[in-house]
Design an enzyme around this catalytic site. Structure first.
Site, PDB file in Angstrom:
ATOM      1  N   CYS A  75       0.802  -1.225   0.000  1.00 49.34           N
ATOM      2  CA  CYS A  75       0.000   0.000   0.000  1.00 49.34           C
ATOM      3  C   CYS A  75       0.834   1.275   0.000  1.00 49.34           C
ATOM      4  O   CYS A  75       0.330   2.357  -0.307  1.00 49.34           O
ATOM      5  CB  CYS A  75      -0.947  -0.005   1.199  1.00 49.34           C
ATOM      6  SG  CYS A  75      -2.008  -1.459   1.293  1.00 49.34           S
ATOM      7  N   HIS A  80      -3.270   7.035   3.150  1.00 50.03           N
ATOM      8  CA  HIS A  80      -3.680   5.786   2.528  1.00 50.03           C
ATOM      9  C   HIS A  80      -5.039   5.401   3.100  1.00 50.03           C
ATOM     10  O   HIS A  80      -5.224   5.378   4.319  1.00 50.03           O
ATOM     11  CB  HIS A  80      -2.638   4.696   2.805  1.00 50.03           C
ATOM     12  CG  HIS A  80      -3.137   3.320   2.538  1.00 50.03           C
ATOM     13  ND1 HIS A  80      -3.789   2.972   1.378  1.00 50.03           N
ATOM     14  CD2 HIS A  80      -3.092   2.184   3.297  1.00 50.03           C
ATOM     15  CE1 HIS A  80      -4.124   1.701   1.422  1.00 50.03           C
ATOM     16  NE2 HIS A  80      -3.716   1.205   2.579  1.00 50.03           N
ATOM     17  N   ASN A  93     -10.268  -0.348   0.481  1.00 41.51           N
ATOM     18  CA  ASN A  93      -8.813  -0.201   0.456  1.00 41.51           C
ATOM     19  C   ASN A  93      -8.302  -0.676  -0.902  1.00 41.51           C
ATOM     20  O   ASN A  93      -8.336  -1.865  -1.207  1.00 41.51           O
ATOM     21  CB  ASN A  93      -8.216  -1.039   1.587  1.00 41.51           C
ATOM     22  CG  ASN A  93      -6.699  -0.973   1.644  1.00 41.51           C
ATOM     23  OD1 ASN A  93      -6.040  -0.531   0.715  1.00 41.51           O
ATOM     24  ND2 ASN A  93      -6.131  -1.454   2.747  1.00 41.51           N
TER      25      ASN A  93
END
Length: 314
Positions: A115, A241, A271
């Site tokens: 990520c 994020h 996500n």
């Protein structure tokens, strides 16, 4: 070293939208359970009719190039941050070069930092641009995470979605750019087995990741502020994020009075790993929230464990 400037962004999402109610039909969960723990209402998923990590990356790249109004053959670097590439090799970036019809004088490769990948990609692009004869770098975060998610594991399948975000960068000595990155070798909290392994699904210790994420994001923001001798008053937006709304809510509490500077778009996307920050940047640009002179902090974390924070002046 010179700073970098974001010329334009683009994003691409699959056609299929998976609501929490849809997930409740295949795994033991429900909408209230998911929303209360993650803030997620739904996510997008490649539909099996040709949508892939590559096609998403190409679509996002085309939009960024169109908005930047540049000659695509002036791109000297294509970097794709991904954990869900179509192939072990060739890279997604090489296939993007092909699909965009660019000439062969372009460095193309994928970057694996989970990520945190897009943020790492920003720093790599800045460094490589100094040694290139072409002025632009195309950095993409693209994920088809549905290919590595176990849809019987409600601890992970409720979180992740597919998508891609892209940005065109160029050097600009007048722009401020500062970045700090960290690594803590750890595969217990979050991992996915590699090629040839029997179980190639994302496995996660949710509580461990949550604790790490809250600390890492706050550390990244504080470091950027302190080492540049600025305060949150000097920052227009913080782009985290988008892993879990509850994580971001906990981080916001550490910056009382500035909660409204934290951008959140996870509700309908989930996500999207390396794609989350570039998609968020694209949404801010499309909303007219970002313009010349704005200062933002981008901060993220991921498997590795990795985390990074960057101060970017537009």
């Amino acid at each position: 070293m010179e700073g970098i400037r974001i010329l334009a962004t683009g994003k691409a999402l699959p056609k299929r939208y998976i609501s929490n109610e849809d997930l409740s039909k295949i795994v033991d969960t429900n909408d209230e359970w998911i929303r209360s723990r993650t803030g997620i209402e739904g996510r997008y998923q490649c539909d099996g009719t040709g949508e892939t990590c590559i096609t998403l990356a190409v679509a996002a790249a085309k939009k960024a190039i169109e908005k930047a109004k540049i000659d695509a053959n002036d791109i000297g670097l294509i970097l794709v941050a991904t954990s869900s590439a179509d192939y072990a090799l060739p890279s997604v970036a090489c296939m993007v070069q092909k699909e965009l019809g660019l000439d062969e004088e372009v460095m193309s490769f994928d970057l694996s930092a989970a990520c945190t990948g897009f943020l790492y990609g920003m720093g790599v692009a800045r460094g490589l641009l100094h040694f290139m004869t072409k002025p632009y770098a195309l950095v993409i975060g693209s994920e088809q995470l549905s290919r590595i998610i176990d849809y019987t594991d409600r601890g992970t399948c409720i979180l992740f979605g597919d998508g891609a975000g892209a940005a065109i960068f160029t050097l600009d000595e007048k722009k401020t750019f500062y970045q700090k990155s960290w690594t803590r070798g750890n595969k217990e909290a979050l991992y996915c087995e590699g090629t040839g392994r029997e179980d190639q699904h994302v496995r996660m210790d949710g509580k461990a990741v949550f604790r790490f994420a809250v600390t890492a994001l706050a550390q990244g923001i504080h470091t950027v502020l302190e080492e540049n001798e600025i305060t949150m008053d000097d920052i227009d937006y913080v782009v985290c994020h988008q892993a879990n709304m509850r994580i971001i809510d906990h981080v916001k509490k550490k910056f009382k009075g500035y909660e409204n500077k934290f951008f959140i778009n996870i509700e309908s996307l989930g996500n999207t790993s390396a794609a989350s920050i570039p998609i968020a940047l694209n949404d801010l640009f499309d909303q007219g929230a970002l313009c010349k002179g704005k200062k933002i902090i981008c901060v993220g974390f991921g498997a590795g464990l990795t985390w990074s924070a960057a101060l970017v002046e537009l």
